[in-house]
Design an enzyme around this catalytic site. Structure first.
Site, short mmCIF file in Angstrom:
data_model
loop_
_atom_site.label_atom_id
_atom_site.label_comp_id
_atom_site.label_asym_id
_atom_site.label_seq_id
_atom_site.Cartn_x
_atom_site.Cartn_y
_atom_site.Cartn_z
N HIS A 46 0.84 -1.20 0.00
CA HIS A 46 0.00 0.00 0.00
C HIS A 46 0.87 1.26 0.00
O HIS A 46 1.72 1.43 0.87
CB HIS A 46 -0.92 0.02 1.22
CG HIS A 46 -1.86 1.18 1.21
ND1 HIS A 46 -3.07 1.12 0.60
CD2 HIS A 46 -1.73 2.42 1.71
CE1 HIS A 46 -3.67 2.29 0.72
NE2 HIS A 46 -2.87 3.09 1.40
N HIS A 98 -2.06 3.80 -7.96
CA HIS A 98 -2.32 2.91 -9.08
C HIS A 98 -2.11 3.66 -10.38
O HIS A 98 -2.22 4.87 -10.43
CB HIS A 98 -3.72 2.30 -9.01
CG HIS A 98 -4.83 3.28 -8.93
ND1 HIS A 98 -5.11 4.00 -7.78
CD2 HIS A 98 -5.74 3.67 -9.85
CE1 HIS A 98 -6.16 4.78 -8.00
NE2 HIS A 98 -6.54 4.61 -9.25
N HIS A 100 -3.33 4.01 -14.28
CA HIS A 100 -4.38 3.73 -15.25
C HIS A 100 -3.76 3.50 -16.62
O HIS A 100 -2.93 4.29 -17.08
CB HIS A 100 -5.34 4.92 -15.38
CG HIS A 100 -6.22 5.12 -14.21
ND1 HIS A 100 -7.53 4.70 -14.20
CD2 HIS A 100 -5.99 5.69 -13.00
CE1 HIS A 100 -8.07 5.01 -13.04
NE2 HIS A 100 -7.15 5.62 -12.29
#
Length: 132
Positions: A46, A98, A100
């Site tokens: 994380h 993250h 894309h």
């Protein structure tokens, strides 16, 4: 993080459509796609944003994007291009770094074009970014 949706997906606590996985990253289909084949590259650890992620994970992610994912999207979905982005803005629901991967197609309706109505003083911005 206990309440992070992406952490739960990575642990297998929530379902996903996984396209690729290794020791460092998991790549899933976006359930709210912008285009056909929209993927998310998730580090297994994380991190909130690009400022706190390990360089090794960024490098590895882009190597996988270049060598495996983009060729896969071109071959299987015949995309003509790829937009790569990392969203980190106020109101973002999932605070897990993250990337894309948004396949681009001729005549898609995704608009990343110049906004002629947006008035920005380039000299002012340049001076702010380069002042010591």
């Amino acid at each position: 993080m206990n309440d992070c949706i992406f952490c739960k997906i990575i642990k297998g606590e929530l379902p996903s459509k996984t396209i690729y996985e290794d020791d460092l990253i998991k790549v899933i289909m976006n359930i709210n796609p912008t285009s056909n084949g929209h993927l998310l590259v998730l580090p297994k650890e994380h991190y909130v944003n690009i400022l706190d992620i390990k360089e090794e994970i960024i490098s590895h992610s882009f190597k996988i994007i270049r060598d495996k994912l983009y060729p896969l999207l071109k071959e299987k979905l015949n995309c003509e291009g790829l937009t790569i982005s990392e969203n980190n803005f106020l109101g973002q629901e999932i605070k897990h770094f993250h990337i894309h991967l948004t396949p681009r197609y001729e005549n898609d309706l995704i608009d990343y074009n110049y906004n002629k109505d947006l008035l920005i003083d380039l000299d002012e911005v340049y001076n702010k970014l380069t002042e010591k």
